[in-house]
Design an enzyme around this catalytic site. Sequence first.
Site, PDB file in Angstrom:
ATOM      1  N   ARG A   1      -1.136   9.378   5.157  1.00 21.30           N
ATOM      2  CA  ARG A   1      -1.889   8.307   4.704  1.00 21.30           C
ATOM      3  C   ARG A   1      -0.529   7.857   3.433  1.00 21.30           C
ATOM      4  O   ARG A   1      -1.244   7.314   2.475  1.00 21.30           O
ATOM      5  CB  ARG A   1      -3.487   8.330   3.933  1.00 21.30           C
ATOM      6  CG  ARG A   1      -4.598   8.421   5.045  1.00 21.30           C
ATOM      7  CD  ARG A   1      -4.458   7.203   5.983  1.00 21.30           C
ATOM      8  NE  ARG A   1      -5.545   7.546   6.550  1.00 21.30           N
ATOM      9  CZ  ARG A   1      -5.050   8.169   8.718  1.00 21.30           C
ATOM     10  NH1 ARG A   1      -4.231   8.756   8.410  1.00 21.30           N
ATOM     11  NH2 ARG A   1      -6.225   8.218   9.054  1.00 21.30           N
TER      12      ARG A   1
ATOM     13  N   SER B   1     -12.220   4.815   5.806  1.00 20.67           N
ATOM     14  CA  SER B   1     -12.156   6.014   4.969  1.00 20.67           C
ATOM     15  C   SER B   1     -12.365   5.140   3.622  1.00 20.67           C
ATOM     16  O   SER B   1     -11.170   4.279   3.133  1.00 20.67           O
ATOM     17  CB  SER B   1     -10.937   6.564   5.245  1.00 20.67           C
ATOM     18  OG  SER B   1     -11.764   6.661   6.704  1.00 20.67           O
TER      19      SER B   1
ATOM     20  N   GLU C   1      -8.388   5.547  -0.971  1.00 22.25           N
ATOM     21  CA  GLU C   1      -7.483   5.282  -0.141  1.00 22.25           C
ATOM     22  C   GLU C   1      -6.576   4.255  -0.315  1.00 22.25           C
ATOM     23  O   GLU C   1      -6.403   4.356  -0.159  1.00 22.25           O
ATOM     24  CB  GLU C   1      -7.889   6.094   1.016  1.00 22.25           C
ATOM     25  CG  GLU C   1      -7.426   6.097   2.613  1.00 22.25           C
ATOM     26  CD  GLU C   1      -7.043   5.389   4.005  1.00 22.25           C
ATOM     27  OE1 GLU C   1      -7.268   6.516   4.366  1.00 22.25           O
ATOM     28  OE2 GLU C   1      -7.401   4.409   4.307  1.00 22.25           O
TER      29      GLU C   1
HETATM   30  C1  LIG Z   1     -13.146  -0.510   9.630  1.00 27.35           C
HETATM   31  C2  LIG Z   1     -11.643  -0.384   9.784  1.00 27.35           C
HETATM   32  C3  LIG Z   1     -11.460   0.620  10.355  1.00 27.35           C
HETATM   33  C4  LIG Z   1      -9.846   1.195   9.195  1.00 27.35           C
HETATM   34  N1  LIG Z   1      -9.232   2.921  10.114  1.00 27.35           N
HETATM   35  C5  LIG Z   1      -8.300   3.216  10.028  1.00 27.35           C
HETATM   36  C6  LIG Z   1      -8.094   4.159  10.216  1.00 27.35           C
HETATM   37  O1  LIG Z   1      -8.107   4.346  11.074  1.00 27.35           O
HETATM   38  N2  LIG Z   1      -6.868   4.599   9.964  1.00 27.35           N
HETATM   39  C7  LIG Z   1      -5.768   3.747   9.014  1.00 27.35           C
HETATM   40  O2  LIG Z   1      -4.812   4.706   8.484  1.00 27.35           O
HETATM   41  N3  LIG Z   1      -6.303   2.936   8.636  1.00 27.35           N
HETATM   42  C8  LIG Z   1      -7.763   2.269   8.995  1.00 27.35           C
HETATM   43  N4  LIG Z   1      -7.898   1.268   8.353  1.00 27.35           N
HETATM   44  C9  LIG Z   1      -7.219   1.136   6.765  1.00 27.35           C
HETATM   45  C10 LIG Z   1      -6.583  -0.962   7.189  1.00 27.35           C
HETATM   46  O3  LIG Z   1      -7.552  -0.785   8.562  1.00 27.35           O
HETATM   47  C11 LIG Z   1      -5.264  -0.360   7.341  1.00 27.35           C
HETATM   48  O4  LIG Z   1      -4.934   0.107   6.253  1.00 27.35           O
HETATM   49  C12 LIG Z   1      -4.064  -0.872   7.479  1.00 27.35           C
HETATM   50  O5  LIG Z   1      -3.320  -1.313   7.711  1.00 27.35           O
HETATM   51  C13 LIG Z   1      -4.211  -2.763   6.382  1.00 27.35           C
HETATM   52  O6  LIG Z   1      -3.993  -3.445   6.782  1.00 27.35           O
HETATM   53  P1  LIG Z   1      -4.026  -4.886   5.814  1.00 27.35           P
HETATM   54  O7  LIG Z   1      -3.213  -6.341   6.798  1.00 27.35           O
HETATM   55  O8  LIG Z   1      -5.441  -5.734   6.279  1.00 27.35           O
HETATM   56  O9  LIG Z   1      -3.662  -4.513   4.779  1.00 27.35           O
HETATM   57  P2  LIG Z   1      -4.223  -5.507   3.230  1.00 27.35           P
HETATM   58  O10 LIG Z   1      -5.613  -4.915   3.137  1.00 27.35           O
HETATM   59  O11 LIG Z   1      -4.112  -6.450   3.116  1.00 27.35           O
HETATM   60  O12 LIG Z   1      -3.159  -4.367   2.317  1.00 27.35           O
HETATM   61  C14 LIG Z   1      -3.019  -3.759   1.672  1.00 27.35           C
HETATM   62  C15 LIG Z   1      -1.689  -2.783   1.771  1.00 27.35           C
HETATM   63  O13 LIG Z   1      -1.050  -2.735   2.228  1.00 27.35           O
HETATM   64  C16 LIG Z   1       0.170  -3.611   0.739  1.00 27.35           C
HETATM   65  N5  LIG Z   1       0.863  -4.840   1.505  1.00 27.35           N
HETATM   66  C17 LIG Z   1       0.220  -5.627   2.832  1.00 27.35           C
HETATM   67  N6  LIG Z   1       1.072  -6.024   3.699  1.00 27.35           N
HETATM   68  C18 LIG Z   1       2.103  -6.542   3.412  1.00 27.35           C
HETATM   69  C19 LIG Z   1       3.563  -6.352   3.375  1.00 27.35           C
HETATM   70  N7  LIG Z   1       3.831  -6.898   4.577  1.00 27.35           N
HETATM   71  N8  LIG Z   1       4.746  -5.691   2.698  1.00 27.35           N
HETATM   72  C20 LIG Z   1       4.530  -4.377   1.349  1.00 27.35           C
HETATM   73  N9  LIG Z   1       3.128  -4.523   1.278  1.00 27.35           N
HETATM   74  C21 LIG Z   1       2.159  -5.492   2.080  1.00 27.35           C
HETATM   75  C22 LIG Z   1      -0.845  -4.478  -0.601  1.00 27.35           C
HETATM   76  O14 LIG Z   1      -0.004  -5.188  -1.458  1.00 27.35           O
HETATM   77  C23 LIG Z   1      -2.136  -3.093  -0.221  1.00 27.35           C
HETATM   78  O15 LIG Z   1      -1.470  -2.630  -1.339  1.00 27.35           O
HETATM   79  C24 LIG Z   1      -9.730   1.128   7.871  1.00 27.35           C
HETATM   80  C25 LIG Z   1      -9.708  -0.009   7.979  1.00 27.35           C
HETATM   81  C26 LIG Z   1     -11.120  -0.517   8.472  1.00 27.35           C
HETATM   82  C27 LIG Z   1     -11.523  -2.575   7.708  1.00 27.35           C
END
Ligand SMILES: Cc1cc2nc3c(=O)[nH]c(=O)nc-3n(C[C@H](O)[C@H](O)[C@H](O)COP(=O)(O)OP(=O)(O)OC[C@H]3O[C@@H](n4cnc5c(N)ncnc54)[C@H](O)[C@@H]3O)c2cc1C
Length: 337
Positions: free
Chosen positions: A160, A232, A332
């Site tokens: 992570r 998480s 996280e």
């Molecule tokens: C129901 C649920 C289940 C999940 N299950 C998992 C799992 O099994 N495993 C897991 O690892 N995660 C899990 N997650 C967490 C999440 O899905 C991941 O972390 C995912 O990659 C976030 O994507 P996002 O586009 O929504 O990121 P955002 O929430 O928009 O951003 C997350 C972070 O990344 C940065 N960021 C976003 N885009 C960029 C970019 N293009 N360049 C630089 N920085 C950037 C942002 O500034 C922020 O700090 C889960 C979340 C939910 C709601």
Amino acid sequence: MDESHFVIPNTIGVHAVAAKGMRAHSIDEVRQARKIARAEKLRFVPLGEGSNILPYARVDAFVCVIDLKGIRVIAETQRHISVAVGAGVNWHLFVQYSLKRGWFGLENLSLIPGSVGAAPVQNIGAYGVEVGAYIDRLTVLDEDGICSTLTQSDCQFAYRNSVFKQSDRRTILEVEFKLLKHPEVRWGYPDLRAELTSVGVLAPSPNQVAAAVMSVRRRKLPEPAIVPNVGSFFKNPLVSVATAAVLRARHPQFKQFSTVDTVGAACVKLSAAQLIDTAGWKDKPSATVACWSKQPLVLVNLGADRLEPIMSFAEDIQRDVLDKYGVQLEVEPSLLF
Ligand SMILES: Cc1cc2nc3c(=O)[nH]c(=O)nc-3n(C[C@H](O)[C@H](O)[C@H](O)COP(=O)(O)OP(=O)(O)OC[C@H]3O[C@@H](n4cnc5c(N)ncnc54)[C@H](O)[C@@H]3O)c2cc1C
């Protein structure tokens, strides 16, 4: 375009507004957004789909949703295919797209919410697989608007974690994956194995693994559009081998997994869900926040309009787990303020 008071998309279901923000559909628009942020002396925050952030009501930053699309094959050998994917492509859609074409490796990561561009940030992982293993290179934009390429080792992928989680100021524009043309199925993770064997599958294909992962996830995890959450809420804690030995003597029921930390030193991973559950938090909801009964590591928002009650509930859990077991839980998702 008026970039003022940009409403921040988020799956924890709170109302949050950035000082400024926009949705960028091209590299030029990302550059332009960075320029505005710099001119206005605002922190620049790239965002995907908001499924791993915890935003406060007023975020003093320029928030830019990176909405760059596109999937293209850039190289192919007998064993591998290299595919460049825009940061704004939805993660699960890309996993399905790759499986349909017979490109393997990402099947265990099916149904993780969010964008391709955010996947490397915390090195998304599930069911025994982490995305970093399949990332070959990344195209990023730096603070001065200059594009460059990072290799897999530049990204310092760990549990992570990656270079992007540690105050890196680069924006990910495109991710290049190196996928397999011949499957190497990994289904050793207990929940996944149980799901497959329960329906008589003993030599699963990647598509069967993906289907099983989706079925377990749908059963265990709340759908953010219905019950707001960020997956998480805490990382599984990594403790030293010595701390693990003390804990084992006092609480032999706690699961322990041998692993290595970011510098390659031996350590032990604990189950945050088990610590939270054993401490009794599954049955202690507050007025607006609770642990999800089927997975206590997931905190669900039952009606909070702002982040404060959610953070206060999370801090109570952290304090209690520290008092009872001497283990510090780390949040996280990224806090936005
Ligand atoms: C129901 C649920 C289940 C999940 N299950 C998992 C799992 O099994 N495993 C897991 O690892 N995660 C899990 N997650 C967490 C999440 O899905 C991941 O972390 C995912 O990659 C976030 O994507 P996002 O586009 O929504 O990121 P955002 O929430 O928009 O951003 C997350 C972070 O990344 C940065 N960021 C976003 N885009 C960029 C970019 N293009 N360049 C630089 N920085 C950037 C942002 O500034 C922020 O700090 C889960 C979340 C939910 C709601």
